[in-house]
Design a protein around this motif. Sequence first.
Motif: not given
Length: 50
Positions: A6-15, A17-20
């Motif tokens: 879902t778009p929310a899943d994608v946003n969570d994954l982006r966040r 990856v950005r944090d890592e």
Amino acid sequence: MNRHLTPADVNDLRREVRDEFAEAQTTLAEHGSLLREILDRLPCEQTEYR
């Protein structure tokens, strides 16, 4: 297991990856600073890295 993101899943994954990535950059900068400090303490003839 075929799951649609879902778009929310994608946003969570982006966040995540950005944090890592930010954490990895910080670690690399800390290690780079430590390495520079060690190299700066070596006798001049051994500091060809500059």
